[in-house]
Design an enzyme around this catalytic site. Sequence first.
Site, PDB file in Angstrom:
ATOM      1  N   ARG A 157     -10.614  -4.398 -14.336  1.00 17.28           N
ATOM      2  CA  ARG A 157      -9.494  -5.256 -13.950  1.00 17.28           C
ATOM      3  C   ARG A 157      -9.978  -6.696 -14.031  1.00 17.28           C
ATOM      4  NH1 ARG A 157      -5.842  -1.729 -11.376  1.00 17.28           N
ATOM      5  NH2 ARG A 157      -6.831  -0.014 -10.249  1.00 17.28           N
ATOM      6  N   HIS A 205     -15.195   3.093 -15.166  1.00 15.71           N
ATOM      7  CA  HIS A 205     -14.996   2.356 -13.916  1.00 15.71           C
ATOM      8  C   HIS A 205     -16.212   1.524 -13.533  1.00 15.71           C
ATOM      9  CE1 HIS A 205     -14.308   2.146  -9.402  1.00 15.71           C
ATOM     10  NE2 HIS A 205     -13.157   1.734  -9.876  1.00 15.71           N
ATOM     11  N   TYR A 236     -12.329  -9.785  -2.044  1.00 10.64           N
ATOM     12  CA  TYR A 236     -12.987  -8.478  -2.018  1.00 10.64           C
ATOM     13  C   TYR A 236     -14.460  -8.667  -1.680  1.00 10.64           C
ATOM     14  CZ  TYR A 236      -9.136  -5.958  -4.374  1.00 10.64           C
ATOM     15  OH  TYR A 236      -7.940  -5.376  -4.698  1.00 10.64           O
ATOM     16  N   ARG A 285     -13.870   2.492   4.175  1.00  9.16           N
ATOM     17  CA  ARG A 285     -12.688   1.661   4.390  1.00  9.16           C
ATOM     18  C   ARG A 285     -11.422   2.503   4.486  1.00  9.16           C
ATOM     19  NH1 ARG A 285     -11.751  -0.852  -0.353  1.00  9.16           N
ATOM     20  NH2 ARG A 285      -9.741   0.078  -0.784  1.00  9.16           N
ATOM     21  N   ARG A 289      -5.062   1.661 -13.340  1.00 11.20           N
ATOM     22  CA  ARG A 289      -3.706   1.862 -12.841  1.00 11.20           C
ATOM     23  C   ARG A 289      -3.044   0.555 -12.397  1.00 11.20           C
ATOM     24  NH1 ARG A 289      -3.969   6.252  -8.899  1.00 11.20           N
ATOM     25  NH2 ARG A 289      -3.469   7.680 -10.591  1.00 11.20           N
ATOM     26  N   ASN A 321       0.834  -1.213   0.000  1.00 15.18           N
ATOM     27  CA  ASN A 321       0.000   0.000   0.000  1.00 15.18           C
ATOM     28  C   ASN A 321       0.861   1.253   0.000  1.00 15.18           C
ATOM     29  OD1 ASN A 321      -2.380  -1.446   0.084  1.00 15.18           O
ATOM     30  ND2 ASN A 321      -2.766  -1.112   2.256  1.00 15.18           N
ATOM     31  N   HIS A 367     -15.266  -3.551  -0.090  1.00 11.04           N
ATOM     32  CA  HIS A 367     -15.143  -2.894  -1.389  1.00 11.04           C
ATOM     33  C   HIS A 367     -16.469  -2.388  -1.952  1.00 11.04           C
ATOM     34  CE1 HIS A 367     -14.001  -2.897  -5.828  1.00 11.04           C
ATOM     35  NE2 HIS A 367     -13.035  -2.195  -5.285  1.00 11.04           N
TER      36      HIS A 367
END
Length: 721
Positions: A403, A463, A496, A592, A433, A72, A620
């Site tokens: 993703r 997204h 997730y 979160r 990213r 992270n 998530h």
Amino acid sequence: MIEHDVLDAGLGDADDDDFDLSEVADAELPDNRYLDRELSWLAFNQRVLELAEDPALPVLERANFLAIFASNLDEFFMVRVAGLKRRILTGLAVPTNVGRSPQDVLADISADAHALQLRHADAWTSQVRPALADAGIEVISWDQLTDEERGRVSEYFQGQVFPVLMPLAVDPAHPFPYISGLSLNLAIRIRNAKTGRQEFARLKVPPMMPRFVDVSRHGDTVRYLPLEELISNHLEDLFPGMEILDHHAFRLTRNEDVVIEEDETENLIQALEAELLRRRFGPPIRLEVGDDMDDVTLDLLISELDITAQEVYRLPGSLDLRGLFDLAKIDRPDLHYPSHVPTTALAFQPREQNGRSDIFSAIRRADVLVHHPYESFATSVQAFLEQAAKDPHVLAIKQTLYRTSGDSPIVQALIDAAEAGKQVLALVEVKARFDEANNIVWARKLEKAGVHVVYGLVGLKTHCKLALVIREEDGLLRHYSHVGTGNYNPKTSRIYEDFGLFTVDDQVGRDLTRLFNELSGYAIEKKFKRLLVAPLHLRKGLLRLIDKERRNALDGKPARIRIKVNSMVDEQIIDALYRASQAGVPVEVWVRGICSLKPGVPGVSENIRVRSILGRYLEHSRIFMFDNDGDPQVYIGSADMMHRNLDRRVEALVRVVAPTHLTELSELFDLAMSDGTSSWWLGSEGEWTRHSVDADGKPLVDIQDRTMAAVQRRRRSRAVR
């Protein structure tokens, strides 16, 4: 009956003037009403670290949290810190969300990050490493090896490590080598035995090799040696005839934030590939060194790498603890969380014993809300697309891919559908990213199979998580829709926490059809029925919903707002929540990561509570719940409350309407906000306080364990019937 299009009047152009967005900049709200977003992110990573420091957690999970913290922080420096530095250097720096200069924020980040990295190093050396040793997993140093073990690892070095090492000298004939980002290196000072001249050399620790070398196994005890220690104790083999004076580990972090000027290039893929190549050579932004590094070596690195003293992080012990991801995979069930096995959602279980599930007929019966990872991704989302690919009645499939995994069955299902002659559209977001290269590969594979691949709208990342299947039934076309909060990624779906809604509702189907047309063509859609879509409608829609709760409270009607997101940063949304709180609306925010909202400020936000939950699964999902005077308006989707999500991305929220689903989401929120549930509470000054045990020291409820147990009971109760 609940009307699906209650919000329609508030989303189109006709009524845009009935809500003055200028009210958002409310002069009556205090100037210092936000928390700094960068420092709030560091506070989030501190919460991850607190899990690693918790002795009540299984020790291999603690090691995994140490690795997550390190990973992270790397991304934070590569993106957020790098972005701040770039804006300062280019003269584009503007005050942050709390009105401070980027230079001052960088100084604050440096101070907080230094303290956190020291705490992280200590958590490994004094807490987790000894606890692993107690459990029979020893990470040792060279001087702890027996003679037999030294002989064994030296043989391993000669056969497996030595051939791939590339020592690079620095002298008048050899300039200082390029140091790649995130690589672990040894800085070595040597003396020529003949001339007496001192030289410098750099040696890169091979990133493709196991970070921890298996030294020996005796019963339940296994011993590991860090790879850099193995290499540093064989330097004489790399520099024969030279005297090894000193050696130290160091690691460099570079700017890896990708910047693409889309409107200046016709081929986004080629531009992105070129930028990915340039990314490897981004400017340095952090230098990590061992705390025993001498000043001569450090000064050389600072000079050659053009880095400031503020960007140097002296750390005790091993650098780059991302290597603990490998240790955390050791097969010791007693040192991991108890196994959780996802179940098939009740609606998707076969109706006949030993029968096969028909996903389409299940969705036709009623909307299906699936909660991952408690309910299986493979038997819901994946099965939905695989069945669509094989079904001769399916004419078209349209899907967004942000993703996905390297061996994605989702991508394969789209390929199978195209090869079967169906119309298939895949909107691949190649600018996701750190997944850009992977997405380029899959985009080209899809194109070769005959899938229509598009890359969305210029200037906007796509997204949203959407899938639409068009099926012919009795001469009519029916829309089967899926709107999710998480990516179409089978691997991350196991770790997730996300929701996904399946529906045959015609309004949702028409909404998705219009949205896909907008993304793949030139249509500019102005109105949706059951969706809120960014960047045109989502912010306005949420502000209206929040303001309606405020007005209901002022009118004495029941009012409440509940929001679950990954990040709460957007000032307009925060100010709207402040005004709702001032009107007496209870506001519950479940976040979160970053939160710039200050709860509990007298006269501003005393009716706002903020909780954060971290655990074995990454929370998530995004949920937005409004009481609406007894007619709940509840949405799930992909959007966080950040500028980029609301203004620079294509996002979509879908309204959840089934009473059972509204109850499920409400009960989940009840549990999350309960004082009896383990969580972190945000204070008015930005401090997060962990509440994990009760007054008697007993553990509070783990919401993820409780949810998994509830889903399992749901399955068993059906089996009994």
